[in-house]
Design an enzyme around this catalytic site. Structure first.
Site, PDB file in Angstrom:
ATOM      1  N   TYR A  47       4.122   5.029  11.493  1.00  0.00           N
ATOM      2  CA  TYR A  47       4.428   3.617  11.769  1.00  0.00           C
ATOM      3  C   TYR A  47       5.274   2.923  10.696  1.00  0.00           C
ATOM      4  O   TYR A  47       5.511   1.731  10.784  1.00  0.00           O
ATOM      5  CB  TYR A  47       3.136   2.824  12.007  1.00  0.00           C
ATOM      6  CG  TYR A  47       2.120   2.916  10.878  1.00  0.00           C
ATOM      7  CD1 TYR A  47       2.221   2.099   9.761  1.00  0.00           C
ATOM      8  CD2 TYR A  47       1.062   3.841  10.935  1.00  0.00           C
ATOM      9  CE1 TYR A  47       1.304   2.180   8.729  1.00  0.00           C
ATOM     10  CE2 TYR A  47       0.142   3.943   9.905  1.00  0.00           C
ATOM     11  CZ  TYR A  47       0.267   3.103   8.810  1.00  0.00           C
ATOM     12  OH  TYR A  47      -0.647   3.198   7.783  1.00  0.00           O
ATOM     13  N   HIS A  95      -3.538   4.302   4.764  1.00  0.00           N
ATOM     14  CA  HIS A  95      -4.627   3.314   4.843  1.00  0.00           C
ATOM     15  C   HIS A  95      -5.917   3.929   4.292  1.00  0.00           C
ATOM     16  O   HIS A  95      -6.584   3.372   3.435  1.00  0.00           O
ATOM     17  CB  HIS A  95      -4.813   2.876   6.291  1.00  0.00           C
ATOM     18  CG  HIS A  95      -6.061   2.090   6.512  1.00  0.00           C
ATOM     19  ND1 HIS A  95      -6.232   0.822   6.024  1.00  0.00           N
ATOM     20  CD2 HIS A  95      -7.221   2.404   7.138  1.00  0.00           C
ATOM     21  CE1 HIS A  95      -7.440   0.382   6.343  1.00  0.00           C
ATOM     22  NE2 HIS A  95      -8.055   1.324   7.012  1.00  0.00           N
ATOM     23  N   ARG A 112       0.866  -1.181   0.000  1.00  0.00           N
ATOM     24  CA  ARG A 112       0.000   0.000   0.000  1.00  0.00           C
ATOM     25  C   ARG A 112       0.900   1.228   0.000  1.00  0.00           C
ATOM     26  O   ARG A 112       1.500   1.564   1.016  1.00  0.00           O
ATOM     27  CB  ARG A 112      -0.865  -0.046   1.276  1.00  0.00           C
ATOM     28  CG  ARG A 112      -2.035   0.905   1.276  1.00  0.00           C
ATOM     29  CD  ARG A 112      -2.604   0.991   2.681  1.00  0.00           C
ATOM     30  NE  ARG A 112      -1.759   1.822   3.505  1.00  0.00           N
ATOM     31  CZ  ARG A 112      -1.517   1.610   4.797  1.00  0.00           C
ATOM     32  NH1 ARG A 112      -2.044   0.609   5.434  1.00  0.00           N
ATOM     33  NH2 ARG A 112      -0.730   2.440   5.473  1.00  0.00           N
TER      34      ARG A 112
HETATM   35  C1  LIG Z   1     -14.762  -6.282  11.829  1.00  0.00           C
HETATM   36  C2  LIG Z   1     -13.942  -5.039  11.733  1.00  0.00           C
HETATM   37  N1  LIG Z   1     -12.981  -4.790  12.643  1.00  0.00           N
HETATM   38  C3  LIG Z   1     -12.228  -3.673  12.557  1.00  0.00           C
HETATM   39  C4  LIG Z   1     -12.443  -2.771  11.550  1.00  0.00           C
HETATM   40  C5  LIG Z   1     -11.588  -1.503  11.450  1.00  0.00           C
HETATM   41  N2  LIG Z   1     -10.680  -1.629  10.309  1.00  0.00           N
HETATM   42  C6  LIG Z   1     -10.935  -0.996   9.149  1.00  0.00           C
HETATM   43  S1  LIG Z   1      -9.748  -1.315   7.995  1.00  0.00           S
HETATM   44  C7  LIG Z   1      -8.887  -2.301   9.043  1.00  0.00           C
HETATM   45  C8  LIG Z   1      -7.622  -2.968   8.586  1.00  0.00           C
HETATM   46  C9  LIG Z   1      -7.809  -3.964   7.486  1.00  0.00           C
HETATM   47  O1  LIG Z   1      -6.568  -4.387   6.996  1.00  0.00           O
HETATM   48  P1  LIG Z   1      -6.444  -5.364   5.787  1.00  0.00           P
HETATM   49  O2  LIG Z   1      -7.395  -6.493   5.919  1.00  0.00           O
HETATM   50  O3  LIG Z   1      -5.012  -5.700   5.638  1.00  0.00           O
HETATM   51  O4  LIG Z   1      -6.947  -4.512   4.523  1.00  0.00           O
HETATM   52  P2  LIG Z   1      -6.323  -3.167   3.891  1.00  0.00           P
HETATM   53  O5  LIG Z   1      -7.058  -2.009   4.510  1.00  0.00           O
HETATM   54  O6  LIG Z   1      -4.873  -3.156   4.197  1.00  0.00           O
HETATM   55  O7  LIG Z   1      -6.600  -3.237   2.438  1.00  0.00           O
HETATM   56  C10 LIG Z   1      -9.523  -2.375  10.285  1.00  0.00           C
HETATM   57  C11 LIG Z   1      -9.001  -3.134  11.432  1.00  0.00           C
HETATM   58  C12 LIG Z   1     -13.501  -3.028  10.644  1.00  0.00           C
HETATM   59  N3  LIG Z   1     -13.764  -2.205   9.641  1.00  0.00           N
HETATM   60  N4  LIG Z   1     -14.217  -4.187  10.749  1.00  0.00           N
END
Ligand SMILES: Cc1ncc(C[n+]2csc(CCOP(=O)(O)OP(=O)(O)O)c2C)c(N)n1
Ligand SMILES: [Mg+2]
Length: 392
Positions: free
Chosen positions: A299, A290, A286
């Protein structure tokens, strides 16, 4: 690029370098067909011995380049719109264009995709107007596209939830008898590295496996779940998780649009033929934050970002097109001009999006409404009316 079966049945007009090797340098497990320097690798072998290759025409190669440039430009425009207060939030795909265009172009018309909130490149490949997710992030609609028409489900913010939806959908494909032939159906579920720690995703793996669902689990490992690095999610390469659930897993260079296409096409074909699910780990990065609410400098260090900039998914396709003389300066200028035009058009349309009446938020909760919802709508309408004539 042309619709239909790009790269699948056509013979290359230009021979790729006759080179075949197992994985990419430094990582024997990584399927790669185009190096960061733009060198073509004729074929690559996956961990289970599957051989991956593509055979695109020059026009198809140029089409992939155009897709990559357009989705990056539209994404940059969305980020800029958020910075100017026109969107509430934006989750950029910067750096993940090849993973999304490669897999998105590998889908056939009948295949169903289940995205997260970052799959703007796949959405583009499905033929959906790129304005659609901007309405969602502007807060004026719920996304706006018809999932059945485009075979692309609504964005899902709840991490990993869509893998269960996709599993149920894929089980339905089997029950409907739509697998087992070359033109059978398959589904694909997109999720991130962080999502692999969710119960939902692991439950989806179990169900898809034991019911032999025609489903491709497509994990974009972009190395972070917001600020949490990969080593806080797993101690084994993610693609190896599949073995414990009883289906194949493969790691592909997610910054390589050709390898991503080849691996996804094979996994989808296996699924449509009735061979069950598989996991693709698209190893990528990425490049941006985020979301626009995040500050990644808190970080991660600049040298890490720079190391990944050298593996840019678009630069390597451009280098390949130039080296092989598949495209000239006029072509690159024309693509840039198209991207500029489409992003200006996107901006103009975002600024013109009407604000919906607040009461319309009740409109699409259920297809046929509900008495409870009617009650809530009436109460909300009375509440809104109470402001009439006041300055606030
Ligand atoms: C069930 C749930 N827990 C926490 C969140 C908060 N949250 C939003 S994005 C994220 C990280 C996701 O990371 P990843 O699966 O690696 O996807 P990326 O955003 O890197 O594409 C989190 C913890 C959420 N949206 N849903
Ligand atoms: Mg991630």
């Amino acid at each position: 690029m042309a619709k239909g079966d790009p790269g699948g049945t056509t013979r290359s007009r230009r021979a790729a370098q006759p080179r075949s090797r197992k994985g990419a340098a430094g990582d024997p497990a990584l399927v790669q067909l185009l190096t960061p320097d733009g060198e073509r690798i004729d074929s690559a072998t996956g961990p289970d011995g599957t051989e991956y290759r593509v055979d695109f025409t020059d026009e198809e190669y140029r089409g992939l380049y155009r897709d990559l440039v357009l989705v990056r430009k539209l994404d940059a425009e969305a980020t800029a719109l958020q910075r100017q207060g026109e969107l509430g939030l934006w989750a950029s795909l910067l750096g993940q264009e090849a993973a999304q265009v490669g897999s998105g172009r590998a889908l056939r018309a009948q295949d169903m995709a289940f995205p997260t909130y970052r799959e703007h490149g796949v959405l583009y490949c499905r033929g959906i107007d790129p304005i659609m997710p901007l309405g969602l992030f502007r807060g004026v609609d719920q996304g706006g596209w018809d999932p059945n028409e485009f075979k692309f489900n609504m964005y899902t913010i709840v991490i990993g939830a869509q893998t269960l939806h996709a599993t149920g959908y894929a089980m339905g494909i089997t029950i409907d008898g739509k697998t087992g032939t070359d033109d059978g159906e398959a589904a694909i579920a997109y999720f991130g590295d962080g999502a692999t720690s969710q119960g939902d995703v692991n439950e989806a793996f179990v169900w898809a496996s034991v019911f032999n669902a025609p489903l491709v689990f497509f994990c974009q490992n972009n190395q972070y779940a917001i600020s949490e690095p990969l080593e806080r999610q797993t101690r084994v390469p993610l693609y190896q998780r599949a073995a414990g659930f009883g289906f194949p897993g493969v790691r592909v260079d997610g910054n390589d649009v050709l390898a991503t296409y080849a691996v996804t096409r094979t996994a989808l074909d296996n699924a449509r033929l009735g061979q069950g699910p598989s996991l693709i780990e698209a190893y990528t990065y990425r490049m941006g934050a985020h979301t626009t609410s995040d500050d990644p400098t808190r970080y991660r260090i600049a040298s890490e970002v720079e190391a990944w900039q050298a593996k840019d998914p678009i630069a390597r396709v451009k280098a390949f097109l130039e080296k092989q003389q598949i495209a000239d300066a006029d072509f690159f200028a024309e693509v840039d001009e198209q991207a500029r035009r489409e992003s200006v058009h996107l901006r103009e349309r975002v600024l013109e999006m009407p604000n919906p009446e607040p009461v319309t938020m009740f409109d699409h909760v259920y297809p046929n409404g509900s008495p409870l919802l009617d009650e809530q709508r009436a109460k909300f309408s009375r509440y809104m009316e109470s402001f009439e004539g006041s300055a606030h």
